[in-house]
Design a protein around this motif. Structure first.
Motif, PDB file in Angstrom:
ATOM      1  N   ARG A   6       0.835  -1.210   0.000  1.00 31.05           N
ATOM      2  CA  ARG A   6       0.000   0.000   0.000  1.00 31.05           C
ATOM      3  C   ARG A   6       0.871   1.263   0.000  1.00 31.05           C
ATOM      4  O   ARG A   6       0.554   2.247  -0.636  1.00 31.05           O
ATOM      5  CB  ARG A   6      -0.939  -0.026   1.238  1.00 31.05           C
ATOM      6  N   TRP A   7       1.924   1.133   0.766  1.00 28.70           N
ATOM      7  CA  TRP A   7       2.818   2.325   0.824  1.00 28.70           C
ATOM      8  C   TRP A   7       3.418   2.573  -0.504  1.00 28.70           C
ATOM      9  O   TRP A   7       3.492   3.701  -0.948  1.00 28.70           O
ATOM     10  CB  TRP A   7       3.921   2.050   1.865  1.00 28.70           C
ATOM     11  N   ALA A  12       3.694   5.573  -5.444  1.00 25.26           N
ATOM     12  CA  ALA A  12       3.642   5.659  -6.921  1.00 25.26           C
ATOM     13  C   ALA A  12       2.551   6.631  -7.357  1.00 25.26           C
ATOM     14  O   ALA A  12       2.745   7.447  -8.278  1.00 25.26           O
ATOM     15  CB  ALA A  12       3.407   4.270  -7.530  1.00 25.26           C
ATOM     16  N   ASP A  13       1.425   6.555  -6.665  1.00 31.21           N
ATOM     17  CA  ASP A  13       0.346   7.513  -7.029  1.00 31.21           C
ATOM     18  C   ASP A  13       0.787   8.954  -6.773  1.00 31.21           C
ATOM     19  O   ASP A  13       0.501   9.858  -7.547  1.00 31.21           O
ATOM     20  CB  ASP A  13      -0.918   7.186  -6.212  1.00 31.21           C
ATOM     21  N   SER A  14       1.458   9.139  -5.611  1.00 31.69           N
ATOM     22  CA  SER A  14       1.930  10.508  -5.300  1.00 31.69           C
ATOM     23  C   SER A  14       2.923  11.000  -6.344  1.00 31.69           C
ATOM     24  O   SER A  14       2.877  12.171  -6.796  1.00 31.69           O
ATOM     25  CB  SER A  14       2.568  10.543  -3.905  1.00 31.69           C
ATOM     26  N   GLY A  20       2.408  14.611 -12.937  1.00 32.85           N
ATOM     27  CA  GLY A  20       1.326  15.270 -13.727  1.00 32.85           C
ATOM     28  C   GLY A  20       1.279  16.775 -13.477  1.00 32.85           C
ATOM     29  O   GLY A  20       1.099  17.574 -14.387  1.00 32.85           O
ATOM     30  N   ARG A  21       1.423  17.113 -12.169  1.00 37.36           N
ATOM     31  CA  ARG A  21       1.380  18.546 -11.870  1.00 37.36           C
ATOM     32  C   ARG A  21       2.590  19.271 -12.483  1.00 37.36           C
ATOM     33  O   ARG A  21       2.467  20.412 -12.975  1.00 37.36           O
ATOM     34  CB  ARG A  21       1.377  18.764 -10.352  1.00 37.36           C
TER      35      ARG A  21
END
Length: 475
Positions: A6-7, A12-14, A20-21
């Motif tokens: 999960r971490w 990875a999502d962060s 993206g930003r």
């Protein structure tokens, strides 16, 4: 393990969101940079266009300034120059000046007209002034005529050795004594022959009445008596007018004595100090005109002297010839009539006709129609001799005036100042003719002299003289 996965998944999502930003920010920055470059390009083009417009405006302003400078310089060099129309405009004729538009004849007529009006106005004012002081003017002109007659006598006495004052006194007293004796003689002769003339006049009227009754005019005695009655009635009705005329006659007598005193006084000073009087009159003229006036003065005086002297001689010959003729014809008062003929000769043409007509009337009343016709023949013969022999020989060409000018001058003088004006009119015209002729010749000579001086080559100037040495001082 599940916590680790999960971490990792969260990490990875962060990271994916952060990437993206970052990509969005980079794209936004690129967009901003592109928009900034676009704005910079548009601003540069605008600046370039504004700079070009400023350059064009400055160029046009310089062109307009140069054009104004050229026009001002051209106008200063040619004030009356009309610039040609521009090449893009149709050909239009330049407007003419008003003075060019007026015809030459109209301009000449206008120039002559306003000068003539000024001369006419000046002449009118002069005539008004002369009319206001007519007594003084006629007295002074009479003094000039008498002085012109007596001045040669003064000159001869001075050449004989008499002082100027004594010569003037002798001439003045002698001249006026002679004129006074002539006047007294005329009056004495008229008074002596008044009774005889009255008787002859009544007899002549009776003969005239008989002739009218027997004439082919069919005049009756009643008509003649009616004419005499009408004359008596006219005299009685106009008694007041005749009385006022008598009072006016007293005034005229006073004016005559005043004029005579002024004429005598002026004659005395003109005989004694005429040259200084002329020099004083000469100073009244402008300095540039004094040379011409100074030359015209002696010639005018010579003309006046010749006229007066010649007129006296011609009048004396006329009076003697006509007086002798009417004396042998038996006309009474021949001597007074001769004196009147002598005085009338000072009025050319008109005076001779009037005095001759008076002699004819006296001859008609006293001696009849035949004697009147004989007097007419004598008067005409003497007048012909005077006009064709005496005047050309005695007066000469110096004072010759055309008969038309004589008649017009006498008529004008009589209208302005009566008998005195008629007497002085002809000598005034003769003197004016002499003065105008001399001044015209003087102007031509000055113009010719100036033209010769301008055409002559300049003379070399003399070298300056060395300064003189100072005189030694006396010790």
């Amino acid at each position: 393990m599940p916590h680790t996965s999960r971490w990792r998944t969260g990490l990875a999502d962060s990271l994916a969101r952060a990437a993206g930003r970052l990509a969005e920010r980079k794209a936004a920055a690129e967009n901003r940079e592109e928009r900034f470059e676009e704005r910079l390009g548009e601003r540069g083009e605008a600046d370039e266009r504004r700079a070009e417009r400023r350059d064009d405006d400055r160029f046009k302003e310089r062109e307009r300034a140069h054009e104004r400078a050229r026009e001002e310089a051209h106008d200063e060099a040619h004030d009356d120059y009309v610039p040609p129309p521009p090449s893009y405009a149709p050909a239009v004729a330049a407007p003419r000046a008003p003075v060019v538009a007026v015809p030459w004849g109209v301009r000449v007529a206008a120039e002559v007209a306003w000068r003539f009006l000024i001369l006419a106005g000046s002449l009118y004012v002069l005539m008004r002034v002369i009319s206001a002081i007519k007594l003084v003017v006629l007295a002074f002109v009479a003094a000039l005529l008498i002085t012109a007659l007596l001045q040669p006598i003064v000159a001869r006495l001075k050449r004989a050795g008499l002082p100027r004052g004594l010569a003037t006194a002798v001439t003045f007293i002698g001249g006026f004594v002679v004129m006074g004796l002539v006047g007294w003689f005329v009056v004495w002769q008229v008074m002596e022959n008044t009774d005889q003339l009255s008787d002859q006049l009544q007899a002549g009227i009776g003969q005239l009445k008989k002739w009218l009754l027997n004439s082919p005019f069919h005049v009756t005695e009643k008509q003649i008596n009616q004419i005499a009655k009408n004359l008596q009635h006219a005299v009685g009705t106009n008694a007041e007018t005749i009385t006022s005329a008598g009072l006016q006659g007293v005034t005229v007598v006073l004016e005559v004595f005043t004029s005579l005193f002024l004429a005598m006084f002026s004659t005395l000073f003109l005989l004694y100090d005429g040259r200084n009087v002329w020099n004083w009159v000469l100073k009244l003229f402008p300095r540039d005109a004094r040379e011409g006036v100074a030359g015209a003065g002696p010639r005018a005086w010579r003309t006046l002297t010749l006229y007066v002297r010649g007129t006296v001689i011609v009048a004396f010959i006329d009076a003697v010839c006509i007086g002798v003729g009417i004396y042998f014809l038996g006309v009474p008062m021949a001597v007074p009539l001769a004196v009147l003929i002598f005085l009338g000769a000072f009025i050319p043409m008109v005076g001779a006709v009037a005095s001759g007509a008076l002699a004819m009337i006296v001859a008609l009343v006293t001696q009849g129609p035949f004697t009147m016709l004989m007097v007419l023949v004598v008067v005409l013969a003497v007048q012909q001799i005077e006009g064709h022999i005496l005047q050309p020989f005695i007066l000469g060409r110096a004072v010759r005036v055309h008969p038309l000018g004589v008649v017009l001058a006498v008529a004008s003088g009589s209208l302005i100042a009566g008998i005195g004006g008629a007497v002085v009119a002809v000598p005034l015209v003769a003197v004016t003719n002499t003065v105008v002729g001399y001044l015209r010749q003087h102007v031509r000579e000055n113009a010719l002299r100036q033209a010769v001086a301008e055409a002559a080559p300049p003379t070399p100037s003399a070298p300056p003289k060395p300064p003189a040495a100072p005189a030694p001082e006396e010790g």
